[in-house]
Design a protein around this motif. Structure first.
Motif, PDB file in Angstrom:
ATOM      1  N   ASN A 105       0.886  -1.167   0.000  1.00 31.75           N
ATOM      2  CA  ASN A 105       0.000   0.000   0.000  1.00 31.75           C
ATOM      3  C   ASN A 105       0.922   1.214   0.000  1.00 31.75           C
ATOM      4  OD1 ASN A 105      -1.858   2.062   0.480  1.00 31.75           O
ATOM      5  ND2 ASN A 105      -2.903   0.997   2.147  1.00 31.75           N
TER       6      ASN A 105
ATOM      7  N   HIS B  36      -5.832  -4.508   5.562  1.00 26.77           N
ATOM      8  CA  HIS B  36      -7.199  -4.839   5.966  1.00 26.77           C
ATOM      9  C   HIS B  36      -7.190  -5.722   7.207  1.00 26.77           C
ATOM     10  CE1 HIS B  36      -5.946  -8.293   3.544  1.00 26.77           C
ATOM     11  NE2 HIS B  36      -6.891  -8.995   4.150  1.00 26.77           N
TER      12      HIS B  36
ATOM     13  N   MET C 156      -5.314   1.403   7.182  1.00 25.50           N
ATOM     14  CA  MET C 156      -5.551   1.425   5.740  1.00 25.50           C
ATOM     15  C   MET C 156      -5.303   2.780   5.093  1.00 25.50           C
ATOM     16  SD  MET C 156      -8.855  -1.098   5.410  1.00 25.50           S
ATOM     17  CE  MET C 156      -9.807  -0.375   6.740  1.00 25.50           C
ATOM     18  N   THR C 157      -5.324   3.862   5.883  1.00 25.28           N
ATOM     19  CA  THR C 157      -5.164   5.194   5.307  1.00 25.28           C
ATOM     20  C   THR C 157      -4.094   5.964   6.056  1.00 25.28           C
ATOM     21  OG1 THR C 157      -6.688   6.476   6.697  1.00 25.28           O
ATOM     22  CG2 THR C 157      -7.674   5.175   4.917  1.00 25.28           C
TER      23      THR C 157
ATOM     24  N   ARG D 298      -2.912  -2.653  -2.524  1.00 24.18           N
ATOM     25  CA  ARG D 298      -4.243  -2.056  -2.423  1.00 24.18           C
ATOM     26  C   ARG D 298      -4.133  -0.685  -1.767  1.00 24.18           C
ATOM     27  NH1 ARG D 298     -10.071  -4.797  -0.927  1.00 24.18           N
ATOM     28  NH2 ARG D 298     -11.330  -2.974  -1.500  1.00 24.18           N
TER      29      ARG D 298
ATOM     30  N   TRP E 131      -6.344   2.371  -0.461  1.00 18.30           N
ATOM     31  CA  TRP E 131      -7.721   2.544  -0.013  1.00 18.30           C
ATOM     32  C   TRP E 131      -8.207   3.989  -0.019  1.00 18.30           C
ATOM     33  CZ3 TRP E 131     -10.487  -1.772   1.994  1.00 18.30           C
ATOM     34  CH2 TRP E 131      -9.737  -2.935   2.159  1.00 18.30           C
TER      35      TRP E 131
ATOM     36  N   HIS F 155      -9.463   6.735  -1.427  1.00 19.32           N
ATOM     37  CA  HIS F 155     -10.046   7.272  -2.656  1.00 19.32           C
ATOM     38  C   HIS F 155     -10.186   8.788  -2.595  1.00 19.32           C
ATOM     39  CE1 HIS F 155     -12.217   7.424  -6.347  1.00 19.32           C
ATOM     40  NE2 HIS F 155     -13.260   7.994  -5.774  1.00 19.32           N
TER      41      HIS F 155
ATOM     42  N   ALA G 176      -8.857   5.053  -5.509  1.00 17.16           N
ATOM     43  CA  ALA G 176      -8.680   3.755  -4.861  1.00 17.16           C
ATOM     44  C   ALA G 176      -8.515   2.653  -5.904  1.00 17.16           C
ATOM     45  CB  ALA G 176      -9.874   3.455  -3.959  1.00 17.16           C
TER      46      ALA G 176
ATOM     47  N   TYR H 199      -6.710  -1.700  -6.539  1.00 15.29           N
ATOM     48  CA  TYR H 199      -5.898  -2.838  -6.105  1.00 15.29           C
ATOM     49  C   TYR H 199      -5.423  -3.610  -7.318  1.00 15.29           C
ATOM     50  CZ  TYR H 199     -10.453  -5.403  -6.261  1.00 15.29           C
ATOM     51  OH  TYR H 199     -11.669  -5.941  -6.609  1.00 15.29           O
TER      52      TYR H 199
ATOM     53  N   ASP I  31     -14.781   4.765  -1.588  1.00 14.74           N
ATOM     54  CA  ASP I  31     -14.118   5.212  -0.365  1.00 14.74           C
ATOM     55  C   ASP I  31     -14.432   4.362   0.866  1.00 14.74           C
ATOM     56  OD1 ASP I  31     -16.730   5.978   0.086  1.00 14.74           O
ATOM     57  OD2 ASP I  31     -16.223   7.997   0.780  1.00 14.74           O
TER      58      ASP I  31
ATOM     59  N   THR J  80     -10.980  10.238   2.996  1.00 14.59           N
ATOM     60  CA  THR J  80     -11.339   9.945   1.616  1.00 14.59           C
ATOM     61  C   THR J  80     -12.652  10.640   1.283  1.00 14.59           C
ATOM     62  OG1 THR J  80     -12.591   7.937   2.130  1.00 14.59           O
ATOM     63  CG2 THR J  80     -10.240   7.695   1.820  1.00 14.59           C
TER      64      THR J  80
ATOM     65  N   ASP K 129      -8.611 -10.641   1.707  1.00 11.24           N
ATOM     66  CA  ASP K 129      -9.091  -9.330   1.306  1.00 11.24           C
ATOM     67  C   ASP K 129     -10.295  -9.506   0.387  1.00 11.24           C
ATOM     68  OD1 ASP K 129      -9.286  -6.630   1.123  1.00 11.24           O
ATOM     69  OD2 ASP K 129      -7.450  -6.312  -0.022  1.00 11.24           O
TER      70      ASP K 129
END
Length: 514
Positions: free
Chosen positions: A52, A69, A74-75, A417, A419, A421, A430, A432, A448, A454, A504
């Motif tokens: 990521n 995940h 994730m962000t 991936r 995440w 967006h 976003a 993957y 998102d 996002t 995932d």
């Protein structure tokens, strides 16, 4: 176990360091003799990938050996749960002394501070280049000096004061060369000669997904006065340029890119030099050269301090039994496709530098073209430490690759991936996908999922397939080409198999062509 039976591990990680700006990778744009020494005396990986391509999630994947995940980071705004198991905790319970110094960026406060470390001293948030603050168990302090030097000082002082009867694990995380590329003044004289423009600097983004065209990370349009070390005048957007973030509290603005550039005057904030331009192309190239100067000068301090670390190990008699790793939390665009920054699964952002030296086991001057990922780092550390790799970790040890032996069941596949967006600054979409030794498949799902930082999706979903052997610059999407239908089927199956393996959840619907 005695120290002699298990190696010490020093994991040095920079922030946003592109492989292209390490001279042993062959691009020829700068000189990094100390980083090159790791390659000369150990192994260089050409295909190390991030799962990521953004700072916080990558750091979580490295620390836990799991995909985002699973670890929940994730962000860029995510924070790690301090109760989550991680590689430092396993090493410490297995007899290692552990330390974290420098950039943490996984949250602050008691619920998100570093855990598993006997010693930690980290910068808050992104940290500062000059006279930075540090957070430790006893609170906040401010240190005088340049961040890269201070982080190295703290790391080496901890090693000096260690228990010599136990092995150690040190994570030395530099802020550099992260934006806004504020270099040590002693390197001001470096890189005054122009850097060659990348072949794709004027990319028109034809034959690609919409995401490539709409991203706001173009050198020609989206760099700010602060990024380029220029004095920012007063005025509104029609004169000064738009804000990087459209908020009342944000003051840094993007350097204008007007069609008529002849009236534009840009001023160096250090020495007052005035720059004028005749054409938009001249202005765009000025921004690129200015960006590269500042970026490469921050890297020079990193290289200097890696040299200090290697010399220290020699002087202390530790070099033979210490694994030294140098990497970055992801790749970075250095003008390729006209971009700076990261986030995308395109190669310059996706591929991480990875250099490793361990004289007892790794032959000097070796190169590995097998695929590894950042979730593989933690299992590899534990393998060398002669500790059990826990079942929750999703990566795999690549120790055999370091011995120049590729296991028959080694997965030559990297999963990515992103995440976040349409993040508020860069408008990155976003997506993957997977990459094998030749092909890369990307699905732009553009949603998102209500994640912090996002914005809502709704954009058209798109697929991209690149033949990285025939098209290493990734300029031609082969997804719709008839001759690639079997490859599309094969790569989609590879993607779906990998997503099932790591748990995932896919959001695409795919019907094979046969």
């Amino acid at each position: 176990m005695a120290v002699g039976n298990r190696p010490n591990i020093i994991f040095i990680m920079a922030d946003d360091h592109a492989s292209k700006s390490i001279s042993c990778y062959g691009a020829g744009i700068n000189h990094t003799p100390n980083l090159d020494r790791l390659a000369t005396e150990g192994m260089r990986f050409n295909h190390c990938y991030v799962t990521n391509s953004i700072c916080t999630p990558s750091r979580a994947a490295i620390l836990t050996g799991t995909h985002n995940h699973v670890n929940g980071v994730m962000t860029l705004n995510s924070k790690i749960n301090k109760h989550m198991p991680n590689v430092a905790k396993h090493l410490r319970s297995g007899g290692y002394q552990t330390a974290m110094v420098g950039k943490w960026h996984l949250g602050e406060g008691k619920d998100h501070e570093p855990t598993g470390f006997d010693y930690w001293s980290v910068v808050p948030g992104q940290g500062e280049y000059h006279d930075p603050q540090f957070i430790g168990p006893d609170g906040i302090s401010r240190e005088s000096g340049y961040a890269t030097d201070i982080i190295t000082d703290k790391s080496l002082n901890w090693i000096r004061n260690r228990d010599v009867d136990r092995p150690f694990f040190l994570m030395c995380h530099h802020k550099a060369p992260h934006r806004s590329w504020e270099y040590d003044p002693k390197h001001h004289h470096l890189y005054t000669e122009p850097v060659r423009l990348p072949d794709t600097f004027t990319d028109d983004y034809k034959n690609r997904a919409k995401a490539a065209k709409v991203a706001k990370m173009r050198v020609a349009e989206d760099l700010t006065y602060m990024d380029l070390g220029l004095a920012q005048p007063d005025g509104g957007s029609d004169v000064v340029g738009p804000k990087m973030i459209d908020a009342w509290w944000w003051h840094d603005r993007k350097v204008p890119a007007p069609k008529d550039v002849t009236k534009l005057r840009l001023i160096d904030k250090q020495d007052g030099t005035v720059f004028t331009f005749e054409t938009p192309e001249e202005l765009a190239e000025f921004k690129f050269q200015r960006y590269m100067q500042r970026y490469l000068r921050t890297i020079q301090s990193v290289d200097d301090n890696v040299g200090r670390t290697l010399d220290f190990l020699d002087a202390e008699g530790l070099a033979e039994n210490t694994i030294v790793i140098y990497t970055s939390d992801q790749g970075f665009f250095l003008g390729e496709h006209g971009w700076f920054d990261k986030r995308f699964m395109y190669e310059e952002s996706f591929q991480m530098p990875f250099l490793i030296r361990y004289p007892r086991e790794i032959a000097a001057g070796t190169i590995c073209d097998d695929i590894i990922c950042n979730v593989d780092f933690a299992p590899t550390f534990l393998d060398f430490a002669q500790l059990r790799v826990p079942t929750y970790m999703q990566g795999a040890t690549f120790r055999e690759l370091l011995r120049q032996k590729t296991p028959s069941d080694w997965q030559q596949v990297a999963y990515h991936r992103y995440w976040m967006h349409r993040d508020v600054i860069h408008e990155a979409y976003a997506h993957y996908g997977v990459r094998d030794q030749r092909y890369k498949l990307i699905y732009w799902y553009n949603e998102d999922f209500g994640l912090e930082g996002t914005r809502p999706g709704g954009e058209e979903k798109e697929w991209e397939l690149f033949d990285c052997e025939k098209d290493p610059l990734e300029l031609f999407n082969c997804w719709h080409e008839p001759e690639y239908r079997e490859v599309v089927d094969k790569m989609t199956k590879l993607l779906e198999d990998k997503m099932r393996e790591i748990g995932d959840e896919p959001v695409h619907t795919y019907v094979p062509t046969k």
